[in-house]
Design a protein around this motif. Structure first.
Motif, PDB file in Angstrom:
ATOM      1  N   TRP A  35      37.719  45.878  34.728  1.00 51.67           N
ATOM      2  CA  TRP A  35      38.740  45.141  33.967  1.00 51.67           C
ATOM      3  C   TRP A  35      38.481  45.263  32.474  1.00 51.67           C
ATOM      4  O   TRP A  35      39.392  45.567  31.700  1.00 51.67           O
ATOM      5  CB  TRP A  35      38.756  43.669  34.383  1.00 51.67           C
ATOM      6  CG  TRP A  35      39.858  42.887  33.716  1.00 51.67           C
ATOM      7  CD1 TRP A  35      41.140  42.736  34.146  1.00 51.67           C
ATOM      8  CD2 TRP A  35      39.775  42.160  32.470  1.00 51.67           C
ATOM      9  NE1 TRP A  35      41.870  41.965  33.266  1.00 51.67           N
ATOM     10  CE2 TRP A  35      41.058  41.599  32.219  1.00 51.67           C
ATOM     11  CE3 TRP A  35      38.746  41.927  31.546  1.00 51.67           C
ATOM     12  CZ2 TRP A  35      41.322  40.828  31.096  1.00 51.67           C
ATOM     13  CZ3 TRP A  35      39.028  41.159  30.421  1.00 51.67           C
ATOM     14  CH2 TRP A  35      40.305  40.619  30.205  1.00 51.67           C
ATOM     15  N   ASP A  36      37.244  45.015  32.046  1.00 52.05           N
ATOM     16  CA  ASP A  36      36.925  45.058  30.616  1.00 52.05           C
ATOM     17  C   ASP A  36      37.126  46.451  30.032  1.00 52.05           C
ATOM     18  O   ASP A  36      37.529  46.593  28.874  1.00 52.05           O
ATOM     19  CB  ASP A  36      35.481  44.596  30.383  1.00 52.05           C
ATOM     20  CG  ASP A  36      35.313  43.102  30.605  1.00 52.05           C
ATOM     21  OD1 ASP A  36      35.601  42.330  29.675  1.00 52.05           O
ATOM     22  OD2 ASP A  36      34.910  42.707  31.712  1.00 52.05           O
ATOM     23  N   GLN A  39      40.842  47.098  28.907  1.00 58.44           N
ATOM     24  CA  GLN A  39      41.503  46.280  27.888  1.00 58.44           C
ATOM     25  C   GLN A  39      41.673  47.004  26.557  1.00 58.44           C
ATOM     26  O   GLN A  39      40.857  47.838  26.173  1.00 58.44           O
ATOM     27  CB  GLN A  39      40.735  44.970  27.669  1.00 58.44           C
ATOM     28  CG  GLN A  39      40.612  44.110  28.911  1.00 58.44           C
ATOM     29  CD  GLN A  39      41.924  43.967  29.657  1.00 58.44           C
ATOM     30  OE1 GLN A  39      42.934  43.561  29.087  1.00 58.44           O
ATOM     31  NE2 GLN A  39      41.907  44.306  30.948  1.00 58.44           N
ATOM     32  N   THR A  40      42.762  46.647  25.880  1.00 61.51           N
ATOM     33  CA  THR A  40      43.047  47.149  24.534  1.00 61.51           C
ATOM     34  C   THR A  40      43.268  45.955  23.614  1.00 61.51           C
ATOM     35  O   THR A  40      43.388  44.817  24.080  1.00 61.51           O
ATOM     36  CB  THR A  40      44.315  48.020  24.521  1.00 61.51           C
ATOM     37  OG1 THR A  40      45.447  47.186  24.853  1.00 61.51           O
ATOM     38  CG2 THR A  40      44.205  49.161  25.528  1.00 61.51           C
ATOM     39  N   SER A  43      46.475  44.384  24.730  1.00 57.02           N
ATOM     40  CA  SER A  43      46.454  43.639  25.996  1.00 57.02           C
ATOM     41  C   SER A  43      45.748  42.292  25.858  1.00 57.02           C
ATOM     42  O   SER A  43      46.013  41.365  26.615  1.00 57.02           O
ATOM     43  CB  SER A  43      45.772  44.469  27.098  1.00 57.02           C
ATOM     44  OG  SER A  43      44.379  44.586  26.877  1.00 57.02           O
ATOM     45  N   LEU A  44      44.847  42.188  24.893  1.00 57.01           N
ATOM     46  CA  LEU A  44      44.111  40.929  24.687  1.00 57.01           C
ATOM     47  C   LEU A  44      44.917  39.909  23.889  1.00 57.01           C
ATOM     48  O   LEU A  44      44.614  38.716  23.933  1.00 57.01           O
ATOM     49  CB  LEU A  44      42.792  41.200  23.957  1.00 57.01           C
ATOM     50  CG  LEU A  44      41.694  41.917  24.736  1.00 57.01           C
ATOM     51  CD1 LEU A  44      40.517  42.221  23.814  1.00 57.01           C
ATOM     52  CD2 LEU A  44      41.232  41.086  25.927  1.00 57.01           C
ATOM     53  N   HIS A  77      36.569  36.772  22.444  1.00 57.81           N
ATOM     54  CA  HIS A  77      37.706  37.617  22.101  1.00 57.81           C
ATOM     55  C   HIS A  77      37.478  38.333  20.775  1.00 57.81           C
ATOM     56  O   HIS A  77      37.818  39.513  20.631  1.00 57.81           O
ATOM     57  CB  HIS A  77      38.982  36.772  22.044  1.00 57.81           C
ATOM     58  CG  HIS A  77      39.591  36.526  23.382  1.00 57.81           C
ATOM     59  ND1 HIS A  77      40.909  36.808  23.675  1.00 57.81           N
ATOM     60  CD2 HIS A  77      39.070  36.034  24.534  1.00 57.81           C
ATOM     61  CE1 HIS A  77      41.162  36.497  24.935  1.00 57.81           C
ATOM     62  NE2 HIS A  77      40.055  36.024  25.471  1.00 57.81           N
TER      63      HIS A  77
END
Length: 271
Positions: A35-36, A39-40, A43-44, A77
């Motif tokens: 999953w990690d 991510q972009t 997307s975060l 984040h």
């Protein structure tokens, strides 16, 4: 002679060690977690917005443990964004931290320079002036994000205008403006006279009334966003009491009269 390590030194070391631990875990997750790895920055984005609102809820609930938890999510984040950017050689977490340090030093000339600031108001005015020069905005209001919720945006607009001296001098003047806007709205859009309301004009005038109320709240040091959210929470709590207690009595809301509902509502207000 060896240096004496103070409690303050140990605390700083513990903080640095904890941050280093987070950076290490972030690297491991980015390299190994399916999953990690996907991510972009884009997307975060919506997840970060959600985490910010969750932090806001925890603050309003005065729940320190939840505040701690939500702060952790937000820090994660920030580290995540920096890790993704470092993969593209855009910047890394050190660049982020040094940039904010440089900005803080530059925007606090009364601490790191020879500027005098007798009170908080002067500090805020200096901050806005420096910020305007830094960003090269053509307008003082250029730094207000377009996507801010309208109520928060109104607050920031007023604060930035005040930062360059464009503001009322006393709260009494602001209250007169509130009363003026209220009178205009009531006289023009009084539903008792039976006239059809021009919705466009009514919306505009109602916006003026809200803007003036936000202005007054600022003058008496009330955050209108926080005040409204506390009222939202209060209404939800009372309405849910009405729902649950009437259900216990075998009643359906859709079949109850307003008078019956009011009985439960008055009981909820006493809780």
């Amino acid at each position: 002679m060896s240096k004496i390590i103070t409690t303050e030194d140990k605390n700083r070391q513990a903080k640095l060690k904890a941050f280093d631990r987070l950076l290490t875990i972030m690297d491991e997750l980015r390299e190994n977690c399916p999953w990690d790895k996907k991510q972009t920055i884009e997307s975060l984005r919506h997840l970060t917005i959600e985490e910010t609102y969750e932090l806001s809820d925890a603050i309003l609930d005065n729940d320190p443990q939840e505040v701690k938890k939500e702060l952790g999510d937000i820090i994660l984040h920030m580290v995540f964004y920096a890790r993704i950017a470092s993969e593209k050689d855009d910047f890394d977490i050190a660049d982020v931290l040094n940039a904010i340090c440089d900005k803080l030093i530059h925007r606090h000339p009364h601490i790191y320079g020879d500027i005098k600031a007798a009170d908080e108001e002067v500090v805020k005015q200096n901050w806005e002036k420096i910020k305007l020069k830094e960003k090269g905005n053509r307008s003082v209001l250029g730094g207000v994000p377009k996507s801010l919720p309208a109520l928060v945006k109104a607050m920031r607009i007023q604060e930035k205008a005040r930062g360059v001296g464009f503001d009322w001098e006393a709260k009494e003047q602001v209250w007169e403006k509130v009363e003026e806007e209220m009178t205009e709205f009531k006289s023009e859009f009084n539903i008792e006279n039976g006239r059809e309301i021009n919705k466009g004009k009514a919306q505009s005038e109602f916006g003026d009334l809200l803007f003036s109320l936000i202005n007054y709240a600022r003058f008496i040091d009330i955050n209108p966003e926080e005040a409204l959210e506390r009222t939202n929470k209060k209404f939800i709590k009372r309405f849910q009491y009405l729902e649950s207690e009437s259900k216990k009595d075998g009643k359906q809301l859709t079949e109850m009269s307003l008078e019956e509902m009011d009985e439960y509502w008055e009981k909820a207000k006493k809780l």
